[in-house]
Design a protein around this motif. Structure first.
Motif, PDB file in Angstrom:
ATOM      1  N   GLY A 188       0.882  -1.073  -0.030  1.00  0.00           N
ATOM      2  CA  GLY A 188       0.008   0.024  -0.059  1.00  0.00           C
ATOM      3  C   GLY A 188       0.774   1.341  -0.086  1.00  0.00           C
ATOM      4  O   GLY A 188       1.941   1.166  -0.283  1.00  0.00           O
ATOM      5  N   GLN A 189       0.098   2.444   0.334  1.00  0.00           N
ATOM      6  CA  GLN A 189       1.033   3.595   0.372  1.00  0.00           C
ATOM      7  C   GLN A 189       0.590   4.450   1.573  1.00  0.00           C
ATOM      8  O   GLN A 189      -0.536   4.942   1.955  1.00  0.00           O
ATOM      9  CB  GLN A 189       0.324   4.517  -0.998  1.00  0.00           C
ATOM     10  N   PRO A 190       1.713   4.413   2.594  1.00  0.00           N
ATOM     11  CA  PRO A 190       1.309   4.990   3.841  1.00  0.00           C
ATOM     12  C   PRO A 190       0.821   6.320   3.868  1.00  0.00           C
ATOM     13  O   PRO A 190       0.123   6.962   4.705  1.00  0.00           O
ATOM     14  CB  PRO A 190       2.676   4.675   4.506  1.00  0.00           C
ATOM     15  N   PRO A 220      -5.992   5.083   0.795  1.00  0.00           N
ATOM     16  CA  PRO A 220      -7.067   4.527   0.093  1.00  0.00           C
ATOM     17  C   PRO A 220      -6.857   4.349  -1.364  1.00  0.00           C
ATOM     18  O   PRO A 220      -7.463   3.065  -1.969  1.00  0.00           O
ATOM     19  CB  PRO A 220      -8.006   6.001  -0.004  1.00  0.00           C
ATOM     20  N   PRO A 221      -6.250   5.054  -2.072  1.00  0.00           N
ATOM     21  CA  PRO A 221      -5.957   4.574  -3.581  1.00  0.00           C
ATOM     22  C   PRO A 221      -5.485   3.148  -4.030  1.00  0.00           C
ATOM     23  O   PRO A 221      -5.931   2.414  -4.662  1.00  0.00           O
ATOM     24  CB  PRO A 221      -5.373   5.595  -4.364  1.00  0.00           C
ATOM     25  N   PRO A 222      -4.398   2.801  -3.106  1.00  0.00           N
ATOM     26  CA  PRO A 222      -3.735   1.361  -3.252  1.00  0.00           C
ATOM     27  C   PRO A 222      -4.907   0.555  -2.712  1.00  0.00           C
ATOM     28  O   PRO A 222      -5.029  -0.593  -3.107  1.00  0.00           O
ATOM     29  CB  PRO A 222      -2.758   1.434  -2.367  1.00  0.00           C
ATOM     30  N   GLU A 223      -5.648   0.705  -1.709  1.00  0.00           N
ATOM     31  CA  GLU A 223      -6.557  -0.137  -1.293  1.00  0.00           C
ATOM     32  C   GLU A 223      -7.776  -0.276  -2.096  1.00  0.00           C
ATOM     33  O   GLU A 223      -8.344  -1.563  -2.367  1.00  0.00           O
ATOM     34  CB  GLU A 223      -7.220   0.703   0.016  1.00  0.00           C
ATOM     35  N   ILE A 224      -8.203   0.572  -2.876  1.00  0.00           N
ATOM     36  CA  ILE A 224      -9.260   0.342  -3.663  1.00  0.00           C
ATOM     37  C   ILE A 224      -8.898  -0.469  -5.107  1.00  0.00           C
ATOM     38  O   ILE A 224      -9.582  -1.107  -5.629  1.00  0.00           O
ATOM     39  CB  ILE A 224      -9.652   1.889  -4.276  1.00  0.00           C
ATOM     40  N   HIS A 225      -7.357  -0.236  -5.352  1.00  0.00           N
ATOM     41  CA  HIS A 225      -7.050  -0.891  -6.504  1.00  0.00           C
ATOM     42  C   HIS A 225      -6.983  -2.543  -6.328  1.00  0.00           C
ATOM     43  O   HIS A 225      -7.195  -3.222  -7.000  1.00  0.00           O
ATOM     44  CB  HIS A 225      -5.656  -0.295  -6.777  1.00  0.00           C
ATOM     45  N   SER A 272      -9.352  -8.476   0.860  1.00  0.00           N
ATOM     46  CA  SER A 272      -8.088  -7.697   0.280  1.00  0.00           C
ATOM     47  C   SER A 272      -7.674  -6.801   1.706  1.00  0.00           C
ATOM     48  O   SER A 272      -8.757  -6.155   2.178  1.00  0.00           O
ATOM     49  CB  SER A 272      -8.172  -7.097  -0.991  1.00  0.00           C
ATOM     50  N   ALA A 273      -6.523  -6.207   1.639  1.00  0.00           N
ATOM     51  CA  ALA A 273      -6.015  -5.482   2.852  1.00  0.00           C
ATOM     52  C   ALA A 273      -4.821  -5.095   2.667  1.00  0.00           C
ATOM     53  O   ALA A 273      -3.854  -5.980   2.477  1.00  0.00           O
ATOM     54  CB  ALA A 273      -6.414  -6.084   4.347  1.00  0.00           C
ATOM     55  N   THR A 274      -4.289  -3.692   2.399  1.00  0.00           N
ATOM     56  CA  THR A 274      -2.886  -3.458   2.323  1.00  0.00           C
ATOM     57  C   THR A 274      -2.498  -3.182   3.806  1.00  0.00           C
ATOM     58  O   THR A 274      -3.191  -2.891   4.705  1.00  0.00           O
ATOM     59  CB  THR A 274      -2.837  -2.098   1.597  1.00  0.00           C
ATOM     60  N   LEU A 275      -1.120  -3.225   3.741  1.00  0.00           N
ATOM     61  CA  LEU A 275      -0.258  -3.347   5.407  1.00  0.00           C
ATOM     62  C   LEU A 275      -0.419  -1.805   5.761  1.00  0.00           C
ATOM     63  O   LEU A 275      -0.384  -1.592   7.135  1.00  0.00           O
ATOM     64  CB  LEU A 275       0.960  -3.823   5.267  1.00  0.00           C
ATOM     65  N   SER A 276      -0.637  -0.827   4.915  1.00  0.00           N
ATOM     66  CA  SER A 276      -0.794   0.595   5.242  1.00  0.00           C
ATOM     67  C   SER A 276      -1.996   1.050   5.696  1.00  0.00           C
ATOM     68  O   SER A 276      -1.988   2.089   6.268  1.00  0.00           O
ATOM     69  CB  SER A 276      -0.370   1.558   3.884  1.00  0.00           C
ATOM     70  N   LEU A 323      -5.990  -5.499   7.587  1.00  0.00           N
ATOM     71  CA  LEU A 323      -5.545  -6.936   7.417  1.00  0.00           C
ATOM     72  C   LEU A 323      -6.331  -7.854   8.604  1.00  0.00           C
ATOM     73  O   LEU A 323      -6.849  -8.768   8.403  1.00  0.00           O
ATOM     74  CB  LEU A 323      -4.042  -7.088   7.676  1.00  0.00           C
ATOM     75  N   GLU A 324      -6.232  -7.056  10.161  1.00  0.00           N
ATOM     76  CA  GLU A 324      -6.726  -7.907  11.056  1.00  0.00           C
ATOM     77  C   GLU A 324      -8.099  -8.218  11.046  1.00  0.00           C
ATOM     78  O   GLU A 324      -8.699  -8.908  11.275  1.00  0.00           O
ATOM     79  CB  GLU A 324      -6.500  -6.969  12.205  1.00  0.00           C
ATOM     80  N   ALA A 325      -8.950  -6.742  10.503  1.00  0.00           N
ATOM     81  CA  ALA A 325     -10.203  -7.256  10.238  1.00  0.00           C
ATOM     82  C   ALA A 325     -10.314  -7.978   9.246  1.00  0.00           C
ATOM     83  O   ALA A 325     -11.584  -8.700   9.198  1.00  0.00           O
ATOM     84  CB  ALA A 325     -10.753  -5.737  10.047  1.00  0.00           C
ATOM     85  N   ALA A 326      -9.740  -8.203   8.049  1.00  0.00           N
ATOM     86  CA  ALA A 326     -10.359  -8.930   7.063  1.00  0.00           C
ATOM     87  C   ALA A 326      -9.953 -10.618   7.558  1.00  0.00           C
ATOM     88  O   ALA A 326     -10.591 -11.628   6.849  1.00  0.00           O
ATOM     89  CB  ALA A 326      -9.147  -8.777   5.835  1.00  0.00           C
TER      90      ALA A 326
END
Length: 241
Positions: free
Chosen positions: A14-16, A20-25, A44-48, A53-56
């Motif tokens: 992701g992008q710290p 949002p944009p990398p999350e959407i992608h 899906s879940a980015t680390l940023s 990720l924990e919720a997913a």
């Protein structure tokens, strides 16, 4: 009563600075993968994105798919740390999937044919991330380049990196006008949108910049196949060796 769906979770850095944009992608990639995995729940879940990720996860037994190019710092250290306490299976990272080579070779051949370029007069600059944290990222890119060369006989292929030598600007200086810069990245983050074009401009690069490998048309099927293979593996944390 219908069986509970098997769970797969795509994750990327992701992008710290702008999550949002990398999350959407990444969610769009997951939706495309879902089309190839009936009976699965592909998330899906980015680390940023804090807590995503924990919720997913929500329950044990998920297949984690690292949408990364190497088994480096994030896949070997950060990701297992975030998943501590859960039981899961880890799929092969995107950049290490053997099937990626054939997709890339086909894409390069199609691009050369479209332009009317002969391989013997053309070049590929594989632009990769590299890392100051360790050798894994560069090793993955160099290993991929070593497999590409014999698969594309006659075509000159060199590598350049964003974060280590040889830097992209240095590698691009000797490239001719019939050069395709291929980003060895899963997603088009800041490095691909800004750092690589700036490095190419600094070098006076006369060739063209291609989309990232993660944007190849058959990538969702590749990811789905990797997830299905991982489902048969023993449930254990990722190997960090």
């Amino acid at each position: 009563m219908s069986a509970r769906p098997r769970i797969a979770i795509l994750t990327s850095h992701g992008q710290p600075s702008a999550p949002p944009p990398p999350e959407i992608h990444l969610a769009a990639v997951a939706a495309a993968v879902q089309d190839h995995l009936p009976g699965w729940d592909v998330r899906s879940a980015t680390l940023s994105s804090k807590g995503f990720l924990e919720a997913a996860m929500r329950e044990d037994g998920a297949v984690i798919y690292p949408f990364f190019m190497a088994r480096g710092w994030f896949t070997g250290k950060v990701l297992p740390g975030r998943l501590s306490g859960w039981r899961y299976r880890m799929a092969t990272p995107f950049g290490l999937d053997p099937a990626l080579l054939d997709l890339t070779v086909a894409a390069i051949r199609a691009e050369l044919a479209h332009r009317g370029w002969q391989p013997e007069a053309s070049e590929i600059l594989l632009a990769a991330h590299g890392s100051a944290r360790g050798p894994k990222a560069a090793e993955a890119a160099e290993a991929f380049a070593a497999k590409l060369r014999p698969a594309l006989p006659g075509l000159r292929l060199i590598t350049g990196f964003v974060e280590q030598s040889p830097f992209i600007a240095e590698a691009a200086r000797d490239c001719g006008p019939q050069t395709l810069c291929l980003p060895f990245f899963a997603q088009s983050g800041a490095h691909v949108r800004h750092d690589i074009p700036e490095a190419l401009a600094e070098a006076g690069f006369q060739g063209d910049l291609l989309p990232v490998l993660g944007a190849l048309p058959d990538v969702p099927r590749l990811i789905a196949n990797a997830i299905e293979r991982a489902q048969g593996a023993e449930m254990s944390p990722i190997d960090t060796d």
